[in-house]
Design a protein around this motif. Structure first.
Motif, short mmCIF file in Angstrom:
data_model
loop_
_atom_site.label_atom_id
_atom_site.label_comp_id
_atom_site.label_asym_id
_atom_site.label_seq_id
_atom_site.Cartn_x
_atom_site.Cartn_y
_atom_site.Cartn_z
N PHE A 131 0.82 -1.21 0.00
CA PHE A 131 0.00 0.00 0.00
C PHE A 131 0.86 1.27 0.00
O PHE A 131 0.48 2.28 -0.60
CB PHE A 131 -0.95 -0.01 1.20
CG PHE A 131 -2.11 -0.94 1.03
CD1 PHE A 131 -3.13 -0.65 0.14
CD2 PHE A 131 -2.19 -2.13 1.76
CE1 PHE A 131 -4.21 -1.52 -0.03
CE2 PHE A 131 -3.25 -3.00 1.59
CZ PHE A 131 -4.27 -2.70 0.69
N GLY A 132 2.02 1.19 0.65
CA GLY A 132 2.93 2.34 0.62
C GLY A 132 3.40 2.65 -0.78
O GLY A 132 3.47 3.82 -1.20
N GLY A 133 3.71 1.61 -1.54
CA GLY A 133 4.14 1.79 -2.93
C GLY A 133 3.05 2.44 -3.76
O GLY A 133 3.31 3.33 -4.58
N ILE A 134 1.81 1.99 -3.57
CA ILE A 134 0.68 2.56 -4.33
C ILE A 134 0.47 4.03 -3.99
O ILE A 134 0.27 4.86 -4.89
CB ILE A 134 -0.61 1.76 -4.05
CG1 ILE A 134 -0.50 0.35 -4.62
CG2 ILE A 134 -1.82 2.47 -4.65
CD1 ILE A 134 -1.69 -0.54 -4.33
N VAL A 135 0.54 4.37 -2.71
CA VAL A 135 0.33 5.76 -2.28
C VAL A 135 1.36 6.68 -2.94
O VAL A 135 1.01 7.75 -3.49
CB VAL A 135 0.41 5.88 -0.74
CG1 VAL A 135 0.48 7.35 -0.32
CG2 VAL A 135 -0.79 5.21 -0.10
N PHE A 136 2.62 6.29 -2.90
CA PHE A 136 3.66 7.13 -3.49
C PHE A 136 3.59 7.13 -5.01
O PHE A 136 3.95 8.13 -5.65
CB PHE A 136 5.04 6.69 -3.00
CG PHE A 136 5.38 7.21 -1.62
CD1 PHE A 136 5.90 8.48 -1.47
CD2 PHE A 136 5.15 6.43 -0.51
CE1 PHE A 136 6.21 8.98 -0.20
CE2 PHE A 136 5.45 6.91 0.76
CZ PHE A 136 5.98 8.18 0.92
N ALA A 137 3.14 6.03 -5.61
CA ALA A 137 2.96 5.98 -7.05
C ALA A 137 1.84 6.94 -7.49
O ALA A 137 1.96 7.63 -8.51
CB ALA A 137 2.64 4.56 -7.51
N VAL A 138 0.77 6.99 -6.70
CA VAL A 138 -0.33 7.93 -6.99
C VAL A 138 0.17 9.36 -6.89
O VAL A 138 -0.17 10.21 -7.73
CB VAL A 138 -1.51 7.70 -6.02
CG1 VAL A 138 -2.52 8.84 -6.12
CG2 VAL A 138 -2.19 6.37 -6.32
N LEU A 139 0.99 9.65 -5.88
CA LEU A 139 1.58 10.98 -5.75
C LEU A 139 2.44 11.30 -6.96
O LEU A 139 2.37 12.41 -7.51
CB LEU A 139 2.41 11.07 -4.47
CG LEU A 139 3.18 12.38 -4.24
CD1 LEU A 139 2.21 13.56 -4.16
CD2 LEU A 139 4.01 12.29 -2.96
N ALA A 140 3.24 10.32 -7.40
CA ALA A 140 4.07 10.50 -8.58
C ALA A 140 3.21 10.71 -9.83
O ALA A 140 3.53 11.54 -10.69
CB ALA A 140 4.98 9.29 -8.78
N GLY A 141 2.09 9.99 -9.92
CA GLY A 141 1.17 10.16 -11.04
C GLY A 141 0.60 11.56 -11.08
O GLY A 141 0.47 12.16 -12.16
N TYR A 142 0.27 12.10 -9.92
CA TYR A 142 -0.23 13.48 -9.83
C TYR A 142 0.83 14.47 -10.31
O TYR A 142 0.54 15.37 -11.11
CB TYR A 142 -0.64 13.79 -8.39
CG TYR A 142 -1.01 15.24 -8.18
CD1 TYR A 142 -2.28 15.70 -8.51
CD2 TYR A 142 -0.08 16.14 -7.64
CE1 TYR A 142 -2.63 17.04 -8.32
CE2 TYR A 142 -0.42 17.47 -7.45
CZ TYR A 142 -1.69 17.92 -7.80
OH TYR A 142 -2.02 19.24 -7.62
N LEU A 143 2.06 14.29 -9.85
CA LEU A 143 3.15 15.20 -10.23
C LEU A 143 3.47 15.09 -11.72
O LEU A 143 3.76 16.10 -12.38
CB LEU A 143 4.40 14.90 -9.40
CG LEU A 143 4.27 15.15 -7.89
CD1 LEU A 143 5.52 14.71 -7.16
CD2 LEU A 143 3.99 16.63 -7.62
N ILE A 144 3.42 13.87 -12.25
CA ILE A 144 3.67 13.66 -13.69
C ILE A 144 2.63 14.41 -14.52
O ILE A 144 2.96 15.10 -15.48
CB ILE A 144 3.65 12.16 -14.03
CG1 ILE A 144 4.91 11.47 -13.49
CG2 ILE A 144 3.56 11.94 -15.55
CD1 ILE A 144 4.86 9.96 -13.56
N SER A 145 1.37 14.25 -14.15
CA SER A 145 0.29 14.89 -14.92
C SER A 145 0.34 16.41 -14.78
O SER A 145 -0.03 17.14 -15.70
CB SER A 145 -1.07 14.37 -14.45
OG SER A 145 -1.30 14.72 -13.10
N LYS A 146 0.81 16.89 -13.63
CA LYS A 146 0.79 18.33 -13.34
C LYS A 146 1.99 19.05 -13.94
O LYS A 146 1.86 20.17 -14.48
CB LYS A 146 0.78 18.53 -11.83
CG LYS A 146 0.39 19.91 -11.37
CD LYS A 146 -1.10 20.13 -11.44
CE LYS A 146 -1.49 21.46 -10.80
NZ LYS A 146 -2.93 21.73 -10.95
#
Length: 296
Positions: free
Chosen positions: A199-214
């Motif tokens: 779950f930690g990996g998913i949380v940080f991946a989602v954060l990375a996804g947000y930063l990538i899109s932004k």
């Protein structure tokens, strides 16, 4: 040479080669992943103990044919549209081929997931070996090249963004798992993986996804919210499917009685050890893009 230094150098060469090929041109991207495919087939054949010649030749022919036809079909269509100032697509229709290949890959992916839960399997049947070679190894490389086009033209940011998500998920799953992980995720296959790390990996991946899109993709204002939703959704897919892909490769290695799939990357193992997540994720991401394209 010190093991840490060896691991660092080989990892740096891998990342630099990957990014350079993706950014340089479509052709260099195709060539590098074609080479990766050959090595992956070779390693997987060693794991499941089948002769390598036919799978490698078949993989090269299928990969080359599908990627080149897809790519130059798109170029031909765009050129004709520009010349005649029309939006009508006049080219070879490969959608049905994509659908057939995607169905095969998804069926084999489901078979791989079920394979994880078969405790008593210590020997894989010959038919299953070749099915895994096709749907678990060869076709994902085809879909990796297709993902790079999104729904339009070749866009290196898409495939780089995907790798960033995978690396982020893997890195933070390890860090979180090592720091606070107590509950094993799938101990009989991968004793070091924990639920907390997952779950930690998913949380940080989602954060990375947000930063990538932004900040990396930089979508137009009217598409920014949609872009954020798309990339955070991809991050969740990567976190879940990437972990499953890692477990599946671990299962094959456990049956073969080896620690690494190969020795292509000193300190890291083989190509399959580096790409186990992305090859399982690729068909699912391609399906996700097709659904987005259909809905839009």
């Amino acid at each position: 040479m010190n093991e840490t230094l060896k691991r660092t150098l080989s990892g740096a060469v891998y990342v630099i080669s990957l990014l350079a090929s993706i950014l340089f041109s479509t052709e260099s991207f195709f060539i590098l992943f074609g080479i990766f495919l050959i090595i992956a087939i070779y390693e997987f054949c060693n794991l499941i103990q089948v002769h390598k010649t036919f799978p490698i030749l078949f993989g090269i022919v299928l990969y080359t044919t599908v990627t080149l036809v897809s790519h130059y079909n798109k170029i031909t269509t765009n050129t004709i549209n520009q010349v005649f100032n029309t939006d009508i697509e006049i080219a070879i229709n490969i959608q049905q081929l994509d659908l057939v290949l995607l169905v095969i890959a998804m069926v084999v992916s489901l078979k791989c997931i079920l394979f994880l839960f078969y405790d008593n399997i210590q020997k894989i049947s010959t038919s299953s070996k070749y099915l895994y070679l096709l749907g678990y190894i060869i076709l994902p490389f085809v879909f990796i090249t297709k993902i790079s086009f999104g729904i339009n033209d070749y866009n290196p940011k898409i495939i780089i963004g995907l790798f960033i998500l995978i690396w982020t998920n893997d890195t933070f799953a390890y860090i979180v798992g090592k720091s606070i992980g107590k509950n094993k995720l799938f101990e009989k296959i991968s004793p070091k993986k924990t639920i907390e790390g997952f779950f930690g990996g998913i949380v940080f991946a989602v954060l990375a996804g947000y930063l990538i899109s932004k900040y990396y993709i930089k979508a137009k204002p009217e598409f920014s919210e949609k872009s954020i939703l798309i990339w955070t959704s991809i991050a969740v897919i990567v976190g879940i499917a990437g972990t499953v892909g890692d477990l599946i490769e671990s299962k094959f290695k456990r049956i073969a009685g080896v620690k690494d799939s190969g020795s292509f990357m000193p300190g890291h193992g083989g190509i399959l050890d580096r790409l186990d997540s992305v090859i399982f994720v690729a068909p699912i991401i391609f399906l996700f893009y097709q659904i987005l394209n259909y809905v839009s």
